[in-house]
Design a protein around this motif. Structure first.
Motif, PDB file in Angstrom:
ATOM      1  N   SER A   7      29.409  46.417  59.471  1.00 30.30           N
ATOM      2  CA  SER A   7      30.033  45.095  59.528  1.00 30.30           C
ATOM      3  C   SER A   7      31.490  45.216  59.904  1.00 30.30           C
ATOM      4  N   ALA A   8      32.039  44.139  60.369  1.00 29.06           N
ATOM      5  CA  ALA A   8      33.448  44.110  60.754  1.00 29.06           C
ATOM      6  C   ALA A   8      34.367  44.011  59.549  1.00 29.06           C
ATOM      7  N   GLY A   9      33.811  43.751  58.401  1.00 29.38           N
ATOM      8  CA  GLY A   9      34.623  43.684  57.191  1.00 29.38           C
ATOM      9  C   GLY A   9      35.070  42.274  56.877  1.00 29.38           C
ATOM     10  N   ARG A  10      35.502  42.073  55.674  1.00 33.57           N
ATOM     11  CA  ARG A  10      35.974  40.773  55.230  1.00 33.57           C
ATOM     12  C   ARG A  10      37.476  40.690  55.323  1.00 33.57           C
ATOM     13  N   SER A  11      38.007  39.514  55.056  1.00 33.24           N
ATOM     14  CA  SER A  11      39.429  39.234  55.190  1.00 33.24           C
ATOM     15  C   SER A  11      40.245  39.631  53.962  1.00 33.24           C
ATOM     16  N   LEU A  12      39.604  39.846  52.844  1.00 33.78           N
ATOM     17  CA  LEU A  12      40.310  40.115  51.596  1.00 33.78           C
ATOM     18  C   LEU A  12      40.892  41.527  51.581  1.00 33.78           C
ATOM     19  N   ILE A  13      42.197  41.618  51.323  1.00 37.18           N
ATOM     20  CA  ILE A  13      42.863  42.908  51.195  1.00 37.18           C
ATOM     21  C   ILE A  13      43.057  43.247  49.722  1.00 37.18           C
ATOM     22  N   GLU A  14      43.611  42.309  48.952  1.00 40.27           N
ATOM     23  CA  GLU A  14      43.787  42.464  47.506  1.00 40.27           C
ATOM     24  C   GLU A  14      43.213  41.230  46.830  1.00 40.27           C
ATOM     25  N   PRO A  15      42.320  41.418  45.855  1.00 40.84           N
ATOM     26  CA  PRO A  15      41.706  40.243  45.216  1.00 40.84           C
ATOM     27  C   PRO A  15      42.713  39.473  44.364  1.00 40.84           C
ATOM     28  N   PRO A  16      42.562  38.161  44.330  1.00 40.56           N
ATOM     29  CA  PRO A  16      43.415  37.348  43.469  1.00 40.56           C
ATOM     30  C   PRO A  16      42.902  37.373  42.032  1.00 40.56           C
ATOM     31  N   GLN A  17      43.714  36.897  41.143  1.00 39.65           N
ATOM     32  CA  GLN A  17      43.313  36.698  39.749  1.00 39.65           C
ATOM     33  C   GLN A  17      42.882  35.243  39.606  1.00 39.65           C
ATOM     34  N   VAL A  18      41.878  35.008  38.789  1.00 36.94           N
ATOM     35  CA  VAL A  18      41.416  33.654  38.514  1.00 36.94           C
ATOM     36  C   VAL A  18      41.933  33.263  37.134  1.00 36.94           C
ATOM     37  N   THR A  19      42.692  32.179  37.083  1.00 36.57           N
ATOM     38  CA  THR A  19      43.258  31.733  35.808  1.00 36.57           C
ATOM     39  C   THR A  19      42.198  31.018  34.984  1.00 36.57           C
ATOM     40  N   ASP A  20      42.537  30.704  33.731  1.00 39.88           N
ATOM     41  CA  ASP A  20      41.607  29.990  32.873  1.00 39.88           C
ATOM     42  C   ASP A  20      41.377  28.555  33.344  1.00 39.88           C
ATOM     43  N   ARG A  21      42.185  28.093  34.307  1.00 38.05           N
ATOM     44  CA  ARG A  21      42.000  26.754  34.893  1.00 38.05           C
ATOM     45  C   ARG A  21      41.284  26.830  36.249  1.00 38.05           C
ATOM     46  N   CYS A  22      40.704  27.998  36.536  1.00 37.77           N
ATOM     47  CA  CYS A  22      39.954  28.228  37.781  1.00 37.77           C
ATOM     48  C   CYS A  22      40.833  28.094  39.025  1.00 37.77           C
ATOM     49  N   THR A  23      42.086  28.475  38.921  1.00 36.93           N
ATOM     50  CA  THR A  23      42.950  28.538  40.093  1.00 36.93           C
ATOM     51  C   THR A  23      43.214  30.001  40.412  1.00 36.93           C
ATOM     52  N   LEU A  24      43.601  30.264  41.645  1.00 35.67           N
ATOM     53  CA  LEU A  24      43.869  31.626  42.079  1.00 35.67           C
ATOM     54  C   LEU A  24      45.358  31.911  42.051  1.00 35.67           C
TER      55      LEU A  24
END
Length: 153
Positions: A7-24
């Motif tokens: 595969s060509a790979g995905r766009s994510l380089i470093e994963p984000p954190q998900v807060t307790d309010r479901c925001t990144l």
């Protein structure tokens, strides 16, 4: 274009954190259309590489609602849905390669290969202008490999 199962790979380089309010928070993505690294999820759009309207015009109009839903939400191949800058996605809109190509010229070979792989996988038609643009890109990209899968939708 030659074929490759890699595969060509995905766009994510470093994963984000998900807060307790479901925001990144945090995270780093690479938008290959325009060669930009993004560190705010809000600056990204998730793009259907072959837009939904293009798929409709290329044969999805004849699919069941379930098939259209499967296409719209296809996560089985990393090139089907790509995170790109909102600006590049909105410039692209529902255009095909005859009227829009990534502004970052070195990305065009990958884009054409992934476009072609999606059209083949989903058995979507290609109109003459689109075919000419893809042929021109293939001629300009002799070492680009076409991503393939054995998994049919």
């Amino acid at each position: 274009m030659a074929r490759s199962s890699a595969s060509a790979g995905r766009s994510l380089i470093e994963p984000p954190q998900v807060t307790d309010r479901c925001t990144l928070t945090g995270g780093v993505w690479y938008s290959y259309y325009d060669d930009i690294t993004v560190n705010q999820a809000s600056a990204l759009d998730v793009d259907h590489l072959v837009p939904l309207a293009e798929a409709w015009d290329s044969g999805a109009y004849d699919w069941s609602a379930a098939q259209r839903q499967d296409y719209a939400n296809d996560l089985r191949e990393p090139w089907h849905l790509v995170a790109v800058t909102a600006r590049s996605n909105r410039q692209k809109a529902d255009q095909d390669p005859s009227t829009w190509q990534p502004p970052y010229e070195p990305a065009r070979c990958r884009y054409a290969a992934e476009w072609t792989a999606i059209k083949i996988r989903w058995q979507l038609s290609i109109d003459p202008a689109e075919q000419q643009a893809l042929t021109d890109l293939a001629d300009a990209c002799p070492t680009q490999r076409l991503p393939v899968t054995d998994d049919q939708p």
